[in-house]
Design a protein around this motif. Structure first.
Motif, PDB file in Angstrom:
ATOM      1  N   ALA A 216      40.718  35.680  35.392  1.00 34.55           N
ATOM      2  CA  ALA A 216      39.810  36.351  36.336  1.00 34.55           C
ATOM      3  C   ALA A 216      39.990  35.836  37.760  1.00 34.55           C
ATOM      4  O   ALA A 216      39.746  36.571  38.720  1.00 34.55           O
ATOM      5  N   LEU A 217      40.417  34.588  37.919  1.00 32.11           N
ATOM      6  CA  LEU A 217      40.657  34.048  39.255  1.00 32.11           C
ATOM      7  C   LEU A 217      41.792  34.771  39.976  1.00 32.11           C
ATOM      8  O   LEU A 217      41.897  34.715  41.202  1.00 32.11           O
ATOM      9  N   GLN A 218      42.656  35.459  39.198  1.00 37.22           N
ATOM     10  CA  GLN A 218      43.768  36.223  39.781  1.00 37.22           C
ATOM     11  C   GLN A 218      43.492  37.722  39.791  1.00 37.22           C
ATOM     12  O   GLN A 218      44.374  38.514  40.106  1.00 37.22           O
ATOM     13  N   ASP A 219      42.270  38.129  39.453  1.00 38.90           N
ATOM     14  CA  ASP A 219      41.949  39.549  39.339  1.00 38.90           C
ATOM     15  C   ASP A 219      41.970  40.235  40.705  1.00 38.90           C
ATOM     16  O   ASP A 219      41.571  39.631  41.721  1.00 38.90           O
ATOM     17  N   PRO A 220      42.417  41.508  40.757  1.00 42.61           N
ATOM     18  CA  PRO A 220      42.417  42.231  42.045  1.00 42.61           C
ATOM     19  C   PRO A 220      41.022  42.578  42.552  1.00 42.61           C
ATOM     20  O   PRO A 220      40.833  42.813  43.747  1.00 42.61           O
ATOM     21  N   ASP A 221      40.036  42.606  41.644  1.00 42.87           N
ATOM     22  CA  ASP A 221      38.661  42.920  42.043  1.00 42.87           C
ATOM     23  C   ASP A 221      38.015  41.656  42.632  1.00 42.87           C
ATOM     24  O   ASP A 221      37.802  40.676  41.922  1.00 42.87           O
ATOM     25  N   PRO A 222      37.684  41.655  43.929  1.00 43.49           N
ATOM     26  CA  PRO A 222      37.117  40.441  44.549  1.00 43.49           C
ATOM     27  C   PRO A 222      35.789  40.009  43.939  1.00 43.49           C
ATOM     28  O   PRO A 222      35.465  38.821  43.932  1.00 43.49           O
ATOM     29  N   GLU A 223      34.995  40.948  43.409  1.00 44.80           N
ATOM     30  CA  GLU A 223      33.714  40.574  42.783  1.00 44.80           C
ATOM     31  C   GLU A 223      33.953  39.786  41.497  1.00 44.80           C
ATOM     32  O   GLU A 223      33.214  38.849  41.189  1.00 44.80           O
ATOM     33  N   ILE A 224      34.967  40.180  40.738  1.00 45.26           N
ATOM     34  CA  ILE A 224      35.315  39.440  39.521  1.00 45.26           C
ATOM     35  C   ILE A 224      35.819  38.042  39.890  1.00 45.26           C
ATOM     36  O   ILE A 224      35.481  37.050  39.245  1.00 45.26           O
TER      37      ILE A 224
END
Length: 949
Positions: free
Chosen positions: A632-640
């Motif tokens: 999740a730290l690499q997720d494209p969604d900034p909220e995630i």
């Protein structure tokens, strides 16, 4: 038959568990840890109360009462030395090794003393060494048990369980003395030493088992948070706080008087009882009886006295009783009155006086209070013991006065006690007002806080105070377990502020009565998620029966926000309790939620569920699921990503620290990264040092580390920030100094100081003068057309001049920020701001104030610099007045290259490259191998330019 036996044992175990649950609030997964820790401290105190009467009796019978003052002084000297070594070892050696060494050495020592007493009882040195050894054991061993307990239990668990664990100490105190009283005449007092050694030996396997099953799995961050303050010597912290100084003085006077009382009690007893065994039995009986009386006072009298009469009267009861008893003893020096005075000292000190003192410490932050207590228990106690011994030597050996005349010392000391008690009461009131005033203004006036009726004052704040004031008091109610305010906390469940409702539930969590489960069940449907989670945590904690069914009901609730809050609440509750997590199948439940993600079609719903899963994993302490946080730290969604950052911080897992820190470089995630690192606590610094040493962190992230340290009020934060002021980046340096000033203002108990502050100020002042010299040279050459080689050189020199002007401003601020570490920052920072003002009168007044504040060489050095900083231009006259030796162009550039500032280095290297002067080629050779990549790059380019010409 075996099955019947198994069922009997199982039923008995369930009965014990239910009893512990109902009476002491011990929960699933805590029974073994809590019971074994209680048994451990029971054995330690039991052994202490067996050997203490024995050593007293043996010393008095074989050495004599007249030598007791000497041994008091020896105890003080030994305790200070041992505690200094002990504090150092705590910071460098695993706690289990320290505990094992302490117990092993003490057991061996007891056996050796027993052998010496059997074969060479005429050697008086044995009794001196034995007395000192027992005294040191009493200080160190009990301290170790409580430090271990702090490692084993979280703050939430400790609040509930330390009362139960402490009951082991009370039980050991009562049992030990009575065991000695009964057995000493039967098996002789010296054989009790062997019994004590055998009982203490049992603590070795017990401690090993406790450590293996409770402390080995702790991460560095968890260990750091729970060990904050242990092993530190907060002498400067106490010296800088009048509140702590008065508290330490009261304890010191109390110990000093107690030693004088103990001497009178021992002298009267030894004069009345000749046999060492009978004397040991006498001491054992009364030591245990004093503990029983203390327990009765604590259970039935203390809360009423402190609650009705406030800290004022409560604090004066003990010195008043001692004043009365000592006066009687002066007139009638008999054993009965000696017992009364000793009883008054021990019983009131452990009950009413202890509760009043704890209430006086209410405004002090818990971690600071723990550090101060550690220091006071060892150093202040030891110093007072030594001083008491010296006083007795002077009175008994020097003036040859009898026991009754020791009261002539006690009477004036109790009057000094009154003075300190009155002083600490005033400081308590002042501290409370300051804490409440520092928050935003509420409907309640801090002037209404009354030291004599503190509970009513706190009740008023809870009812009518501002949000910050109410949250502050709720935190104190939790810390002190103040049951008299519980009904007022219940009232806050109806508050319109969600933060207050959530905090009220979190406070009520720690109180078994009244049970507000019905209200908590309604708050599970509160619109605010924090309230939902707090409500569910409360329900789990206070459910007497059907807990698994309750959890299942909420986890399967049709309202998704409710079942989400239930899962998160369960994760929080079972964080450090693997047995509870296993019982409620937490990992499977979280995995079910993860699997459910793949079949959700609604994107918003998927995002909501994923955030819930991440938060639950972060709180649950399930390392096998940490890969989901990493992804999740690499997720494209900034909220995630934001949710993953917070969850990584909550996990208290060391491996996440570098990655969380890297997010400080991006404005979108910076606040969450800072919050996550603050949650992780002081344990992050070791990892951060490694990351900075290997240059793994981007400089934009390093520049925000001071803000992180500013949010962790710990002595380790101060040390970390001091290391950052040596960083080569200018912004990191000034940010570190600003954060140090902030810590000093907000947390006055921290020691924000360093021995070389003056040297650092002088160094910055010299740098300021050198920079003025360099600026003067470059400005002169810029304005002299004959020194120009072309537009590129002119532009490069203009860039350097602009940079040096900005650097002067930064150096000046650094000087004032450093002054703010030597002097009160609330006085220094306004002076600096005044100097920056456009109003000439304000600038003049600021310089005048600084002139009156400084003295000596520092004043002579800084005042001219400050006056120069207010000038618009630098003239030759200014250079002469400041006695600056003007360098040549080459000297100027060479000197600037020696600066730590990377930006200055690269700008100078750029200028050298444009000057086309081969003189600089050897100099560039050095900087082509510089450790900083930027410097190497600029040096190489400048070198290539000069080579081509």
């Amino acid at each position: 038959m075996s099955e019947v036996h198994y069922m009997t044992v199982r039923n008995a175990r369930n009965i014990i568990k239910r009893f512990l649950r109902v009476v002491f609030d011990v929960r699933e997964g805590e029974y073994k840890r809590a019971l074994l820790t209680q048994v451990n401290i029971f054995l330690i105190v039991l052994v202490l109360l067996i050997v203490k009467p024995v050593v007293n009796a043996l010393f008095l019978s074989n050495v004599g009462i007249e030598r007791l003052p000497v041994v008091f002084v020896l105890v003080a000297i030994a305790a200070m030395g041992v505690s200094t070594i002990y504090a150092f070892k705590l910071g460098h050696t695993p706690l289990n090794r320290i505990i094992n060494s302490t117990i092993s050495l003490t057991v061996s020592g007891f056996v050796v003393f027993w052998l010496l007493l059997r074969f060479t009882p005429e050697s008086t040195w044995i009794y001196y060494v034995f007395y000192v050894t027992v005294a040191i054991f009493g200080v160190v061993a009990t301290s170790q048990v409580w430090i271990l307990a702090n490692l084993l239990f979280t703050a939430r668990e400790a609040t509930r369980l330390f009362g139960f664990i402490g009951a082991g100490a009370i039980g050991g105190g009562i049992t030990g003395g009575y065991v000695t009283s009964v057995l000493a005449p039967v098996i002789s007092s010296d054989n009790l030493i062997l019994l004590a050694a055998g009982l203490l030996f049992l603590c070795l396997p017990l401690t090993a088992y406790i450590w293996k099953n409770g402390a080995t799995d702790l991460s560095t961050l968890q260990h750091g948070k729970r060990m904050t303050g242990f092993g530190e010597h907060p002498i400067k912290m106490i010296r800088n706080s009048r509140h702590l100084l008065y508290l330490a003085s009261i304890v010191g006077i109390g110990v000093l008087v107690a030693k004088l009382v103990d001497y009178q009690f021992s002298a009267l007893a030894s004069a009345s009882i000749e046999s060492a065994d009978d004397l040991a039995a006498f001491f054992g009986f009364w030591f245990s009886t004093f503990n029983v009386i203390s327990l009765v006072l604590q259970l039935f009298i203390t809360r009423r006295v402190v609650g009705i009469y406030g800290v004022g009267l409560s604090l004066f009861l003990l010195p008043s009783a001692l004043l009365l008893g000592s006066s009687l003893l002066l007139l009638f020096p008999i054993l009965g009155i000696g017992i009364f005075v000793k009883a008054a000292d021990v019983t009131l000190k452990q009950s009413i006086n202890k509760s009043a003192t704890e209430l006086l410490a209410l405004p002090i932050p818990t971690n600071i209070k723990n550090q101060a207590k550690s220091f006071i228990d060892i150093f202040v106690d030891s110093a007072a013991t030594g001083l008491g011994g010296l006083m007795l030597i002077f009175m008994v050996s020097g003036l040859d006065l009898s026991v009754r005349f020791i009261s002539l010392l006690i009477v004036p000391l109790t009057l000094v006690w009154y003075y300190f008690a009155n002083g600490v009461r005033r400081e308590y009131l002042s501290s409370f007002k300051m804490k409440l005033s520092s928050s935003e203004t509420g409907a309640v006036s801090v002037e209404t806080v009354d030291s004599e009726n503190v509970v009513s004052s706190l009740r008023r704040v809870l009812r009518t105070g501002s949000e910050t004031q109410v949250l502050y008091i709720l935190n104190k109610v939790r810390d002190q377990h103040e049951t008299r305010l519980v009904e007022d906390v219940v009232y806050l469940l109806e508050n319109s502020n969600a933060k207050i409702r959530s905090a009220a539930l979190q406070t009520l969590y720690f109180f078994s009565s009244p049970n507000v489960s019905a209200r908590a069940a309604l708050l599970v449907e509160d619109p605010d998620e924090r309230v939902k989670v707090a409500a569910f945590e409360y329900l789990i904690e206070h459910a007497t029966d059907g807990r698994i069914k309750l959890i299942d009901t909420y986890l399967k609730h049709e309202n998704e926000s409710i079942n989400a809050a239930a899962l998160l609440g369960l994760a929080v509750e079972s964080r450090n309790n693997p047995e509870m997590a296993k019982l409620f199948q937490l990992e499977r439940r979280i995995q079910d939620k993860i699997d459910y993600l793949s079949i959700i079609e609604d994107q918003q719903k998927t995002s909501r569920y994923r955030k819930l899963i991440l938060r639950s994993i972060g709180h649950a302490n399930l390392k096998q699921l940490y890969s989901h946080i990493s992804e999740a730290l690499q997720d494209p969604d900034p909220e995630i990503v934001d949710e993953a950052i917070i969850s990584a911080g909550e996990s208290l897992n060391d491996s996440f620290v570098p990655e969380i820190s890297s997010f400080l470089a991006t404005s979108r995630h910076r606040d969450n990264a800072r919050e996550a690192l603050v949650v992780a606590g002081p344990g992050i610094y070791e990892t951060l040092f490694e990351s900075m040493e290997h240059e793994d962190l981007p400089i934009d992230a390093v520049r925000w580390l001071p803000k992180v340290a500013e949010g962790i009020p710990s002595q380790k934060s101060v040390s970390f920030l001091f290391s950052l002021i040596e960083h080569p980046d200018n912004t990191v340096q000034i940010n570190a100094l600003r954060s140090l000033n902030t810590l000093k203002i907000r947390h006055q108990h921290l020691v924000v100081d360093r021995k070389d502050i003056i040297e650092l100020i002088i160094s910055e002042a010299r740098l300021y003068l050198d920079t003025i010299g360099a600026l003067f040279v470059e400005t002169q050459r810029f304005q002299n057309p004959s020194s120009m080689h072309g537009s590129d050189v002119r532009e490069a020199r203009q860039t350097l001049i602009s940079l040096l002007e900005r650097r002067l401003d930064v150096i000046l601020e650094r000087i004032f920020r450093l002054l703010g570490l030597k002097y009160p920052p609330e006085e220094i920072i306004p002076i600096y701001e005044g100097i920056q003002s456009h109003n000439s009168d304000v600038r003049t007044n600021a310089v005048e104030y600084l002139d009156n504040l400084l003295f000596g060489n520092l004043k002579r050095l800084l005042i001219p610099i400050v006056e120069t900083a207010m000038m618009q231009t630098i003239s030759e006259e200014t250079i002469r007045d400041l006695k600056i030796e003007v360098p040549t162009q080459k000297q100027c550039l060479e000197k600037l290259l020696l600066a730590r500032d990377i930006k200055v280095k690269t700008t100078v290297l750029f200028l050298i490259g444009e000057l086309e002067d081969p003189y600089y080629i050897p100099l560039l050779e050095e900087y082509r191998n510089h450790k900083n990549a930027k410097v190497r790059d600029f040096a190489q380019r400048a070198y290539d330019n000069l080579q081509s010409t």
